[in-house]
Design an enzyme around this catalytic site. Structure first.
Site, PDB file in Angstrom:
ATOM      1  N   LEU A   1      57.717  95.669 -26.999  1.00  0.00           N
ATOM      2  CA  LEU A   1      56.846  94.734 -27.702  1.00  0.00           C
ATOM      3  C   LEU A   1      56.268  93.691 -26.745  1.00  0.00           C
ATOM      4  O   LEU A   1      56.811  93.470 -25.664  1.00  0.00           O
ATOM      5  CB  LEU A   1      57.650  94.009 -28.792  1.00  0.00           C
ATOM      6  CG  LEU A   1      58.131  94.868 -29.959  1.00  0.00           C
ATOM      7  CD1 LEU A   1      59.184  94.119 -30.758  1.00  0.00           C
ATOM      8  CD2 LEU A   1      56.951  95.254 -30.848  1.00  0.00           C
TER       9      LEU A   1
ATOM     10  N   SER B   1      52.235 100.163 -24.925  1.00  0.00           N
ATOM     11  CA  SER B   1      52.133 101.590 -25.292  1.00  0.00           C
ATOM     12  C   SER B   1      52.914 101.920 -26.562  1.00  0.00           C
ATOM     13  O   SER B   1      53.954 102.554 -26.509  1.00  0.00           O
ATOM     14  CB  SER B   1      52.541 102.499 -24.131  1.00  0.00           C
ATOM     15  OG  SER B   1      53.695 102.040 -23.482  1.00  0.00           O
TER      16      SER B   1
END
Lengths: 314, 633
Positions: free
Chosen positions: B469, B542
């Site tokens: 995150l 990602s």
């Protein structure tokens, strides 16, 4: 791939068009080969009936001159007709196939049977549960079945490659789209595919093909004098001493045959004198009752098969 | 039909069966909305061709009183609306297959739903059909959906159409009304490539012109629906086209026999023919053909056979054996029509599995040229494709495959797309043409290769992919790791949002489609850096598994190390080093991972690092220990 005594020739056909049976045969062989090529550990469920006989015949053609690249498996409820078991063992011996016979031992210990527990409990424990046990035990990731779409309404929508969750459940509202002859065999660990190569065959196609290819079938399909008792409007054959004969029951010797085969206490005979294949087909062409009506299992509710299938029945 | 006299002899029955050997098969599709009476029409065909057995009829009468919609009459539609949910809702939501036969033909009917939200179901039914019966309600005439159905049928390669103008009884069996609808449809259908187009006025409910003419339309002299279905010639002349044979299975029972099993996808093959393995260009001649009825001199399209070649040439499942004189295209890029079948939108750049013939490869859509509005046929610009939408797009495959344009072959020109994580079939495609640049671009064989560069740097190059995150500590850890590697004399580079999003990727935002493209580019750049010999640290949120899996595939095994920096979102939000969570929570920042855009945690990362209560030094030492244990440093 040569079949002895095949009555069908391809020569002389309209160029570029295969006839109906050869089209069905080619499609089935294609499906069988796809499963063999894409799965790690497939199995062919062998139920000994005429559809299984055709399925096995097609599989032999698909891989000739090689042996079958997968075993056969029979889920034995211990209530099959004795002639079915004899035919099963003879067939496996004749073609040199690996045959796995699985029985739900827990069900045996609990004494589950069709007479004592009724058709629904018996079928659930000794067929549906037994099948799941066997698939888990051997880790099969694909299982061939001989079901046809013309048999019953919910089957008409089932895919050729029918996805099953880890719990062997079928979700009719969330089926994978199936286009052209491109079957999607991708699964995660523990999931499986039930493959139905006979999806597009009808009962008449099956009988015609058996005649044309001289495929052996269980003698119970042919009429013969057999001991039967009338139960709920059906003729139940007295196949062994486990059949309870009440004081009101009368065992009659009638000329009967079977249109479908299963556990003998659940499978009704029909009165018939059709003792040859052409005679059976003639009877079929003028049939006044459809095939599965000889099975107690579908009677409760027209949607009962869909329910059973969601729970993992074939 | 056979005389059902029970005294018919066995020999007569046998002869009758043998005389039916030439009976062929017609697969057709019926489409139209539920109100047009499509299920009723199929029920009528089954009923009239006497394939409805008595006890099925008895069951039907019971069901009619529960769900029926036509009062006391038998509701023929209940015969075909199979699943319980459909019976309750009174609509057909899936494809159902039905069967009936006459003495001339066996019919397989795909009954498909008509609403726009079931375009995928109609396409599924159409993919195996040779003819389409388009139903129109005579009261309403041509509707938007009639045009849509004609378009989809044409797109899927159906060349024969019946316009069934139903419920003619409700317009007083009007010839004028029939002619009006027929003329309008013919004018509209000129743009499609239909070989036959027949309009028939009928009443599915009462049976007029379904299997018998009836007395109500003396003005109509054409065939009944069944007569037309029995006689229409749909021979696609598949056998006249060049020979195509996708190999399904290599048949090798012993050292003396090596055959290739499969179904002939087009053309004809004879013993002695010269054939080629399309991808490798190796040629041989056909030595033996094992057909469905034994050894044969030749075999044609549709037959399942096993071929033995004269030479021991290399071919396996997925290869296409073809006529050496007329070869298929072999390319790794092509343009195609796509039908999207998943609730999750198609994202260009995302990697999917593509199954074409017997071959499955990874592929991605490189560009959606345009979407097609299925109601107006207008071309619309698009960045993604939603459920039931149709587009024309370019695709790139990881390896070249053999194919033909769909127009020339439905079998070698069709493919499906499979989601790599859910394994669902998410799309279907029809190849339009090969993109020529694919056949013309060849990789430069560089003399200085990765091994040479790595050797000169004295290290083993690899990608370390940090995912987690925003605010999880990826960049802190990557930056400290790079320092420590540098001290040990390693050549490194770090790719992160700051140096990539501001330059190379400054044209990208934060929608799902842009995130996919963002990661695709970073993955490719990382691959080039690794190719250059560097230990490459990639520090990107990602968020999607699919793109991380795609990045992983760019690298050899063991050279892609996924490092999951696992910090609970509450902690990230508390840290909030750039104040981004505050903005996202206030609604000032959209598509923020963890707030209103999902993060899919890795399932099997090489390193799973839970950061709570640990300092960066300790974490970096754990990563270095991993690199040492795997001989990377």
């Amino acid at each position: 791939m040569h079949q002895e005594g095949s009555n069908l020739q391809m020569d002389g056909m309209a160029p570029g068009r295969l006839d109906n049976l050869r089209t069905l045969e080619a499609e089935s062989i294609h499906i069988i080969r796809e499963v063999a090529a894409e799965f790690r550990n497939p199995v062919m469920l062998y139920s000994i009936g005429k559809d299984s006989s055709v399925l096995l015949h097609l599989a032999m053609k698909a891989f000739a001159p090689s042996r079958l690249p997968f075993p056969l498996m029979h889920v034995d409820t211990t209530w099959k007709f004795r002639e079915m078991i004899a035919f099963r063992d003879e067939t496996a011996r004749r073609i040199g196939a690996d045959l796995i016979v699985h029985t739900n031992e827990e069900g045996i210990r609990q004494g589950i049977g069709p007479f004592s527990h009724g058709s629904s409990v018996h079928t659930n424990v000794m067929k549906t549960e037994a099948l799941k046990q066997a698939l888990d035990k051997y880790g099969f990731d694909a299982a061939f079945g001989g079901a046809r779409r013309d048999e019953e309404k919910s089957r008409a929508k089932e895919r050729v490659f029918s996805f099953r969750s880890k719990a062997h459940a079928w979700d009719p509202k969330n089926q994978r789209p199936e286009l052209w002859n491109l079957y999607n065999g991708r699964i995660a660990k523990g999931e499986s595919i039930r493959a139905f190569p006979l999806s597009n065959w009808t009962e008449l196609d099956i009988w015609q093909y058996i005649l044309l290819e001289n495929i052996p079938i269980v003698p119970l399909y042919y009429a013969k004098r057999r001991p039967v008792v009338r139960r709920d409007g059906m003729l139940i054959m007295v196949d062994d001493e486990r059949m309870p004969i009440g004081p009101g029951d009368r065992v009659e010797e009638l000329l009967v045959r079977f249109r479908t085969l299963g556990c003998y206490p659940l499978t009704g005979a029909i009165e018939s004198d059709a003792d040859t294949l052409p005679a059976i087909i003639r009877e079929m062409l003028i049939a006044r009752t459809s095939e599965r009506s000889g099975r107690l299992i579908d009677h409760d509710d027209s949607a009962s098969m869909e329910k059973k299938k969601r729970e993992g029945y074939f | 039909m056979l005389n059902p006299d029970p005294t018919t002899s066995d020999e007569a029955v046998r002869e009758y069966i043998l005389s039916q050997v030439n009976k062929d098969q017609l697969r057709f599709l019926t489409c139209g909305s539920v109100d047009d009476g499509k299920s009723t029409l199929i029920g009528r065909l089954l009923y009239d061709t006497k394939l409805i057995f008595e006890d099925q009829l008895a069951a039907l009468e019971r069901d009619s009183t529960r769900h029926g919609t036509v009062g006391d009459d038998i509701d023929l539609a209940l015969l075909v609306d199979g699943l319980e949910a459909e019976r309750e809702q009174g609509i057909t939501i899936d494809v159902a297959y039905r069967f009936f036969a006459t003495d001339r033909r066996k019919f397989i009917v795909a009954d498909t739903p008509g609403h726009e939200q079931y375009t995928r179901n109609m396409a599924t039914g159409a993919s195996t059909a040779d003819l389409a019966v388009l139903l129109v309600d005579a009261r309403n005439g041509l509707m938007t959906q009639t045009r849509r159905h004609a378009f989809i049928a044409s797109l899927l390669g159906i060349h024969h159409v019946v316009l069934a103008i139903n419920k003619i009884d409700l317009v007083g069996y009007s010839q004028e009304r029939f002619r009006e609808i027929e003329a309008e449809f013919r004018a509209f259908a000129q743009g499609f490539d239909f070989e036959t187009l027949v309009a028939i006025p009928l009443s599915a409910r009462y049976g007029d012109n379904v299997t018998a003419p009836g007395d109500n339309m003396p003005w109509y002299q054409g065939p009944t629906l069944l007569e037309h279905l029995e006689t229409v010639e749909v021979g696609r002349d598949d056998a006249a086209r060049p020979f195509r044979f996708p190999v399904q299975w290599v048949n090798r029972p012993n050292l003396d026999f090596r055959g290739f099993s499969g179904t002939i996808a087009g053309g004809r093959v004879s013993v002695g023919d010269e054939v080629v393995v399309a991808a490798s260009g190796r040629t041989s001649t056909v030595k033996t053909i094992l057909s469905q009825v034994g050894e044969a001199q030749s075999a044609a399209s549709g037959e399942a056979v096993t071929l033995v070649l004269a030479d021991e040439i290399d071919a396996s499942r997925g290869d296409v054996i073809a006529s050496a004189a007329a070869r298929p295209d072999v390319a790794d890029q092509f343009a195609a029509h796509l039908i999207w079948m998943s609730e999750d939108a198609l994202l260009p750049g995302r990697s999917y599995l593509l199954k074409i013939g017997t071959r499955t490869v990874t592929a991605s859509v490189t560009e959606i040229k345009h979407k097609i509005n299925v109601n107006t046929f207008e071309r619309v610009a698009a960045k993604t494709l939603e459920l039931n939408e149709i587009a024309f797009a370019n695709l790139a495959l990881t390896v070249p495959v053999a194919f033909d344009p769909y127009e020339a072959s439905r079998t070698t020109g069709s493919f499906i797309l499979i989601d790599r994580l859910t394994n669902a079939t998410v799309g279907a495609g029809m190849v339009w043409f090969a993109l020529r640049r694919a056949t013309n671009i060849h990789w430069q064989a560089l003399e200085v290769d990765q091994a040479a560069r790595a050797q000169s740097l004295g290290q083993i190059p690899a990608a370390l992919w940090f995912t987690g995150l925003s605010g999880s500590g990826k960049s802190t850890v990557a930056s400290l790791l790079e320092k420590k590697l540098h001290v040990r004399g390693r050549h490194t580079y770090t790719l992160d949002g700051d140096n990539v999003r501001h330059g190379l990727n400054r044209d990208l935002g934060f929608t799902d489609a842009d995130r996919v493209e963002n990661i695709r580019r970073v993955g490719e750049v990382a691959r080039l850096f690794v190719d250059a010999g560097l230990l490459t640290l990639v520090s990107f949120i990602s968020p999607f598994r699919s793109e991380r899996a795609m990045a992983r595939e760019l690298f050899p095994d063991g050279r892609f190390i996924e490092v999951f920096i696992d910090t609970p979102i509450e902690e990230c939000r508390r840290r909030d080093p750039k104040g981004l969570y505050r903005k996202a929570d206030a609604g000032e920042l959209r598509n923020f991972t963890g707030v209103d855009s999902p993060y899919e945690a890795p399932e099997n990362p090489e390193l799973h690092i839970r950061t709570l209560g640990r300092d960066p030094e300790e974490i970096v030492d754990e990563i270095i220990a991993y690199l040492e244990a795997n001989d990377l440093i």
